[in-house]
Scaffold this motif. Sequence first.
Motif, PDB file in Angstrom:
ATOM      1  N   LEU A 178       4.533 -32.113  -7.652  1.00  0.00           N
ATOM      2  CA  LEU A 178       4.742 -33.475  -8.174  1.00  0.00           C
ATOM      3  C   LEU A 178       5.387 -34.227  -6.910  1.00  0.00           C
ATOM      4  CD1 LEU A 178       4.435 -35.699 -10.130  1.00  0.00           C
ATOM      5  CD2 LEU A 178       6.682 -34.895 -11.317  1.00  0.00           C
ATOM      6  N   ALA A 179       6.405 -33.685  -6.224  1.00  0.00           N
ATOM      7  CA  ALA A 179       7.274 -34.356  -5.176  1.00  0.00           C
ATOM      8  C   ALA A 179       6.201 -34.838  -4.058  1.00  0.00           C
ATOM      9  CB  ALA A 179       8.315 -33.425  -4.598  1.00  0.00           C
ATOM     10  N   ARG A 180       5.273 -33.847  -3.971  1.00  0.00           N
ATOM     11  CA  ARG A 180       4.443 -34.166  -2.674  1.00  0.00           C
ATOM     12  C   ARG A 180       3.595 -35.603  -3.093  1.00  0.00           C
ATOM     13  NH1 ARG A 180       0.906 -29.912   0.985  1.00  0.00           N
ATOM     14  NH2 ARG A 180      -0.016 -31.613   2.389  1.00  0.00           N
ATOM     15  N   GLY A 181       3.292 -35.318  -4.562  1.00  0.00           N
ATOM     16  CA  GLY A 181       2.339 -36.481  -5.106  1.00  0.00           C
ATOM     17  C   GLY A 181       3.031 -37.821  -4.924  1.00  0.00           C
ATOM     18  N   LEU A 182       4.249 -37.736  -5.214  1.00  0.00           N
ATOM     19  CA  LEU A 182       5.326 -38.908  -5.196  1.00  0.00           C
ATOM     20  C   LEU A 182       5.111 -39.400  -3.734  1.00  0.00           C
ATOM     21  CD1 LEU A 182       7.917 -37.940  -7.538  1.00  0.00           C
ATOM     22  CD2 LEU A 182       6.491 -39.796  -7.840  1.00  0.00           C
ATOM     23  N   GLN A 183       5.615 -38.592  -2.878  1.00  0.00           N
ATOM     24  CA  GLN A 183       5.462 -38.944  -1.430  1.00  0.00           C
ATOM     25  C   GLN A 183       4.164 -39.829  -0.866  1.00  0.00           C
ATOM     26  OE1 GLN A 183       6.884 -35.417  -0.023  1.00  0.00           O
ATOM     27  NE2 GLN A 183       8.895 -35.852   0.205  1.00  0.00           N
ATOM     28  N   PHE A 227      14.137 -29.208 -14.544  1.00  0.00           N
ATOM     29  CA  PHE A 227      13.096 -29.613 -13.766  1.00  0.00           C
ATOM     30  C   PHE A 227      13.431 -31.042 -12.632  1.00  0.00           C
ATOM     31  CE2 PHE A 227       9.400 -32.406 -13.317  1.00  0.00           C
ATOM     32  CZ  PHE A 227       8.253 -31.359 -12.828  1.00  0.00           C
ATOM     33  N   THR A 228      14.335 -31.731 -13.026  1.00  0.00           N
ATOM     34  CA  THR A 228      14.801 -32.714 -12.305  1.00  0.00           C
ATOM     35  C   THR A 228      15.204 -32.286 -10.721  1.00  0.00           C
ATOM     36  OG1 THR A 228      15.044 -34.054 -14.107  1.00  0.00           O
ATOM     37  CG2 THR A 228      16.203 -34.950 -12.064  1.00  0.00           C
ATOM     38  N   ARG A 229      16.344 -31.235 -11.111  1.00  0.00           N
ATOM     39  CA  ARG A 229      16.717 -30.644  -9.900  1.00  0.00           C
ATOM     40  C   ARG A 229      15.621 -30.326  -8.896  1.00  0.00           C
ATOM     41  NH1 ARG A 229      21.206 -28.378 -13.627  1.00  0.00           N
ATOM     42  NH2 ARG A 229      22.813 -29.431 -13.442  1.00  0.00           N
ATOM     43  N   TYR A 230      14.901 -29.468  -9.676  1.00  0.00           N
ATOM     44  CA  TYR A 230      13.674 -28.680  -8.469  1.00  0.00           C
ATOM     45  C   TYR A 230      13.051 -30.112  -7.847  1.00  0.00           C
ATOM     46  CZ  TYR A 230      13.970 -24.341 -10.713  1.00  0.00           C
ATOM     47  OH  TYR A 230      14.364 -22.985 -11.165  1.00  0.00           O
ATOM     48  N   LEU A 231      12.808 -31.076  -8.539  1.00  0.00           N
ATOM     49  CA  LEU A 231      12.033 -32.351  -8.215  1.00  0.00           C
ATOM     50  C   LEU A 231      12.832 -32.848  -6.710  1.00  0.00           C
ATOM     51  CD1 LEU A 231       9.498 -33.931  -8.020  1.00  0.00           C
ATOM     52  CD2 LEU A 231      10.589 -35.390 -10.002  1.00  0.00           C
ATOM     53  N   LEU A 232      14.030 -33.119  -7.305  1.00  0.00           N
ATOM     54  CA  LEU A 232      15.011 -33.942  -6.326  1.00  0.00           C
ATOM     55  C   LEU A 232      15.140 -32.781  -5.011  1.00  0.00           C
ATOM     56  CD1 LEU A 232      17.626 -35.640  -8.373  1.00  0.00           C
ATOM     57  CD2 LEU A 232      15.419 -36.384  -7.650  1.00  0.00           C
ATOM     58  N   ARG A 233      15.225 -31.832  -5.269  1.00  0.00           N
ATOM     59  CA  ARG A 233      15.431 -30.615  -4.095  1.00  0.00           C
ATOM     60  C   ARG A 233      13.994 -30.812  -3.195  1.00  0.00           C
ATOM     61  NH1 ARG A 233      20.529 -30.917  -3.373  1.00  0.00           N
ATOM     62  NH2 ARG A 233      21.798 -29.253  -4.765  1.00  0.00           N
ATOM     63  N   ALA A 234      13.109 -30.924  -3.998  1.00  0.00           N
ATOM     64  CA  ALA A 234      11.782 -30.900  -3.334  1.00  0.00           C
ATOM     65  C   ALA A 234      11.604 -32.292  -2.484  1.00  0.00           C
ATOM     66  CB  ALA A 234      10.740 -30.776  -4.201  1.00  0.00           C
ATOM     67  N   LEU A 235      12.118 -33.258  -3.050  1.00  0.00           N
ATOM     68  CA  LEU A 235      12.163 -34.739  -2.214  1.00  0.00           C
ATOM     69  C   LEU A 235      13.327 -34.833  -1.286  1.00  0.00           C
ATOM     70  CD1 LEU A 235      11.899 -36.827  -5.241  1.00  0.00           C
ATOM     71  CD2 LEU A 235       9.973 -36.466  -3.426  1.00  0.00           C
ATOM     72  N   GLY A 236      14.058 -33.337  -1.134  1.00  0.00           N
ATOM     73  CA  GLY A 236      14.957 -33.644   0.290  1.00  0.00           C
ATOM     74  C   GLY A 236      16.456 -34.085  -0.086  1.00  0.00           C
ATOM     75  N   THR A 282      16.615 -40.153  -1.104  1.00  0.00           N
ATOM     76  CA  THR A 282      15.940 -39.215  -0.240  1.00  0.00           C
ATOM     77  C   THR A 282      16.020 -39.539   0.879  1.00  0.00           C
ATOM     78  OG1 THR A 282      13.923 -40.769  -0.114  1.00  0.00           O
ATOM     79  CG2 THR A 282      14.229 -39.257  -2.153  1.00  0.00           C
ATOM     80  N   PRO A 283      15.792 -38.277   2.203  1.00  0.00           N
ATOM     81  CA  PRO A 283      15.697 -38.574   3.569  1.00  0.00           C
ATOM     82  C   PRO A 283      15.044 -39.837   3.905  1.00  0.00           C
ATOM     83  CG  PRO A 283      15.483 -36.310   2.845  1.00  0.00           C
ATOM     84  CD  PRO A 283      15.355 -37.133   1.747  1.00  0.00           C
ATOM     85  N   SER A 284      14.024 -40.198   3.476  1.00  0.00           N
ATOM     86  CA  SER A 284      13.267 -41.408   3.752  1.00  0.00           C
ATOM     87  C   SER A 284      13.921 -42.729   3.311  1.00  0.00           C
ATOM     88  CB  SER A 284      11.803 -41.399   3.244  1.00  0.00           C
ATOM     89  OG  SER A 284      11.680 -41.375   1.595  1.00  0.00           O
ATOM     90  N   GLY A 285      14.939 -42.630   2.725  1.00  0.00           N
ATOM     91  CA  GLY A 285      15.801 -43.887   2.187  1.00  0.00           C
ATOM     92  C   GLY A 285      15.346 -44.284   0.909  1.00  0.00           C
TER      93      GLY A 285
END
Length: 222
Positions: free
Chosen positions: A70-75, A97-106, A124-127
């Motif tokens: 889902l993180a990759r889909g959001l990106q 689930f939220t923690r997993y998602l936010l970690r995956a987003l960096g 996120t690292p992208s701002g």
Amino acid sequence: EILPSDWSSDVCSSDLIHEHAMTALQAAPSPSALQKNTPDSAANSAPDTPPALQLACRSEVGTAALAQRLARGLQEAAPQGAFIALRGGLGAGKTTFTRYLLRALGVAGRIKSPTYAVMEPHETPSGLAVFHFDFYRFSDPAEWEDAGLRDAFAAPALKLAEWPQQAGGLLPVPDLDVLIAPEEGSAAEDGALQARRITLTAATPLGRRLLNTLDSHTLESF
């Protein structure tokens, strides 16, 4: 890194595939096996039925795998953010689930539950700004203005809201609704939840794009 190098046996599997294919769950099901209501299959579903995908995540690794997809889909599909509502009973795994998602987003640093603060900001690292909400104890509509919640929802950001039903009609329609439910008898000896049934429902065009992106990455390792 959330996922192990060999994660194929721990991915989430659609509960809509044939029972014999679900027994082993040794590999991800093919995209054709992940049946969901889409515009292309409108003839086979009710006109007002929103697109949805229901998955059985048999372990914590499977839940983390879904969050990373889902993180990759959001990106890819929602670089400016989206609104994701997270529903489920106490202890179902919404914050996990939220923690997993936010970690995956960096997102780095501590990711704590906003149960008392109502809102926890991240970046996120992208701002991209991320707002994590927990409306479990939300009861005063005045707090919607006083705590800056209206401004947060109006901003271009990723909004993740647990217990959205507690906020009544103050929240907009979520792009993606994530319903998390524990599988019966899935707790380990230490009481930790092992398996979850997760249903993702798209309520907006952006949600549909996210759902399609998630499906397209079912067989990809990243």
